[in-house]
Design a protein around this motif. Sequence first.
Motif, PDB file in Angstrom:
ATOM      1  N   ASP A 412     -68.851 126.762 -66.401  1.00  0.00           N
ATOM      2  CA  ASP A 412     -67.769 125.484 -66.136  1.00  0.00           C
ATOM      3  C   ASP A 412     -66.799 125.699 -65.058  1.00  0.00           C
ATOM      4  N   GLN A 482     -72.854 131.885 -75.278  1.00  0.00           N
ATOM      5  CA  GLN A 482     -71.844 131.044 -74.723  1.00  0.00           C
ATOM      6  C   GLN A 482     -70.803 132.970 -74.773  1.00  0.00           C
ATOM      7  N   THR A 494     -70.954 125.364 -70.546  1.00  0.00           N
ATOM      8  CA  THR A 494     -71.516 124.075 -71.622  1.00  0.00           C
ATOM      9  C   THR A 494     -72.873 123.887 -71.475  1.00  0.00           C
ATOM     10  N   ILE A 518     -75.432 117.544 -70.096  1.00  0.00           N
ATOM     11  CA  ILE A 518     -74.413 118.166 -69.587  1.00  0.00           C
ATOM     12  C   ILE A 518     -73.312 117.976 -69.118  1.00  0.00           C
ATOM     13  N   HIS A 520     -72.067 115.288 -69.951  1.00  0.00           N
ATOM     14  CA  HIS A 520     -71.092 114.827 -71.391  1.00  0.00           C
ATOM     15  C   HIS A 520     -69.552 115.718 -71.818  1.00  0.00           C
ATOM     16  N   ARG A 521     -69.270 116.997 -70.994  1.00  0.00           N
ATOM     17  CA  ARG A 521     -68.481 117.509 -70.800  1.00  0.00           C
ATOM     18  C   ARG A 521     -67.546 116.728 -70.592  1.00  0.00           C
ATOM     19  N   GLU A 524     -66.424 115.000 -73.274  1.00  0.00           N
ATOM     20  CA  GLU A 524     -66.025 116.115 -74.706  1.00  0.00           C
ATOM     21  C   GLU A 524     -65.276 117.326 -74.819  1.00  0.00           C
ATOM     22  N   ASN A 526     -64.969 121.236 -71.787  1.00  0.00           N
ATOM     23  CA  ASN A 526     -66.044 121.940 -71.595  1.00  0.00           C
ATOM     24  C   ASN A 526     -66.276 123.136 -72.687  1.00  0.00           C
ATOM     25  N   ARG A 528     -68.932 123.452 -74.959  1.00  0.00           N
ATOM     26  CA  ARG A 528     -69.345 122.642 -75.991  1.00  0.00           C
ATOM     27  C   ARG A 528     -70.849 122.844 -76.032  1.00  0.00           C
ATOM     28  N   ILE A 530     -73.582 120.717 -76.638  1.00  0.00           N
ATOM     29  CA  ILE A 530     -74.182 119.307 -76.737  1.00  0.00           C
ATOM     30  C   ILE A 530     -75.150 118.639 -76.888  1.00  0.00           C
ATOM     31  N   ASP A 626     -65.181 118.933 -63.968  1.00  0.00           N
ATOM     32  CA  ASP A 626     -66.159 119.315 -65.185  1.00  0.00           C
ATOM     33  C   ASP A 626     -65.390 118.044 -66.208  1.00  0.00           C
ATOM     34  N   THR A 627     -64.026 118.305 -66.747  1.00  0.00           N
ATOM     35  CA  THR A 627     -62.774 116.779 -67.489  1.00  0.00           C
ATOM     36  C   THR A 627     -62.555 116.059 -67.162  1.00  0.00           C
TER      37      THR A 627
END
Length: 759
Positions: A412, A482, A494, A518, A520-521, A524, A526, A528, A530, A626-627
Amino acid sequence: MKRLPMMLQLALILFCVMFIPTIVMTMYSGTQILGYSEKAIAESSLAGLEANQRLNENALNYIMQDSVRFASSNLFDGIRHYKSYEQLNSDYSRVEHALTLFKELQRLTRSNDGVYSAYFYLSEADYIIASDEGITPLDRYESIAWIEQALAKKDGIAGVWQPRKMESGEMVLSYVLPLNRLSTSTKGILVVNLKEAQIANYMNVSGNHESSYMLIDLENERLISHENKALLSTNAAELPFIAELLQQGKRQGYSFYESDGERLLYTWNKSEGFNWLYVNQYSMDTLMSQTSSVQQGMIVVTVAIILVGTLLTVWIATWVSKPLRELVGSIRARSNLAVSGKNELDFLGTAFRRMQDEEDKLNKLIMEHEQDACSLVVHHLLRGDAINRNKKELLQEMFPEQFFVVAMISIDHYSRYVGKTSPEARSYHRYAFISSYEDKLAQQLRIKSVYYGEGRIALVLNFNDNEKDIHARLAEQLAYIQEQAMELFGHTVTIGVSSATESTNTIPDKLLEAMELIKHRMLEGNGRIIYGQDEAQSSQKYIYPINSERRIVNFIDTGDVDSITAELDTVRQQLEASTSISYDNILFIYNQLIGVTIKHLNEKNINTSAIFADKGNIYSVIASMDTLEELTVYLKHFYYEISKYVKTSCSEVNYLEKIIAYLDEHYSDDIVFEDMAKEIGISYSYMRKLVYEGTGKSLIDYINHKRIQAAKQLLIRSTLNVAQIATEVGYNNIQSFNRFFRKYEGVTPSSYKYSKLNG
């Protein structure tokens, strides 16, 4: 050279090394001799004269600039109404204003080397404010009658330099500067007295006692400065060679002159800015006496270097070559190198090259054996490349189970991570990261990792059909990965986990699935994990917040930043509430919003390049985020900058309109620009900037242009004479009116009137 013995080669090399300093010394001595030749001496002396001239004139210019800055201040306004000494001393506040002026005169005197004194004379006053005697009645101070004569040769608004002898006996060069009514409404004269001795210091800054100088005022051919102080203010043409030099009228040059059996060198240079002539005089007999001593020294040094160099060459060559000759003998005795007819150095070169070739072959062999065949097979598997029999056997050995899952690990905020780490550090982090979890999880899972670029690592996991819910089993292991990533990278990661497959042929598709996960972050967040789904997803609904787009554009026009911020939050909430929106749909929404905004600004003739000059490629910046939270924060700042720029632009237009209206109404008045700026509510420098950017003219040019346009109408339509028209449009004297009229129209006012009435 290859067949010459090494000792002889070294001797030749060392001899050349010793010979180079000899050549350098010879060239240096020759240069010195040339430097003392007549032509070189003359040119060098002329250059020295020019340097001293620049030093002197720079000092004078600094005094002039300091005086002009002082004259442009408002310090004189406090005493301009008090013409008599009694009026000035009748009130403490008046005296205080005068003392402030006195202190500033003292500062002017102290801050410039060689300044004897400085004083200010208020027009029609009976007193003087001087740095040396304070506030003094005019009859107690030295006579200022010479000022009128000095100002007679004044041209323009600049001051003049006047050489003179003060009543105290001090020879000075006085700078006389009348106060300019464009900068102050006070009428008076500022005088700065520079000692003639200071000019002497500048003209002989090198301390050369074998030369003499003189400074001549070309207007009256009088000596301004000279080593012999008795000659100051006398006729320079009475000196030897000077009369001939003045008749020539050459701006710059040098000449040789015989006087009383002595050969002299004269160099001169004319100052265009001051109309002065700088002259230096040298004795050539003294200067040329140095040539013979330099030549003798050159011969002695050259002979000494050659003798010492020859002895050192033989000794050093023997000493240096001894270890090498012994080494060559030892190698010849222990090796089977068939090298003949070559000297020791060439033999060693051949031996070392052969050793290097053998070492390269050995390293290549080691690298081939150490190649990570497993990683290579995994790369081929992920890309879907054809795999030969040997690689298939290795693949079967690595992954003996039936089912496969592909996971993609993505760092991330990768751009931030890259910005604070070097390539070497990132390579080490990847190695340590992969090793940390592969060694830990190898006992629980069959797992292999490969780096996939841009902060991504692909994992291939293999398991058997008895494991019904592989995602649930992987949760603990992926959480451990992680934790390791956070410890090593200092960033969260992620992880996208594909659905399971039985065929190795579909592994490239599973890799693409994990990469898509990836993305989808964006919704959702950072950090995560998925997971993909086995069943095909239903067709996704495509949305676009058209109403929010319209409202944001309208809020830009009204400058309502808070409403824009609220609208961006609304867009974010809509996207977060959507369960089927795709990453590409989100990027399209924000890219479209940026495009519509830029188009709207261009339609409003707003300079978008000035707003976005330092933001780079906005679309690339958005794509790297990213988000949704990051995107929303970025766009809030983006629209804040736009609103700030639009508001500032409108404010500048309003100020410019006020300035132009004021100038159009008061152009014939004696405007004090600082007071005008205060009345409008801005600074004087900002007002000048707005006028120049809005009209292409300075404040002075704009007013003069306005006055001349009004004068043209009066010349044609009124019965006033030229002098009356000059006063009517704001000029206090007809000379200034004529000068500015000719500047803007190319003809005099009378000629313009005649051409219009009789044309």
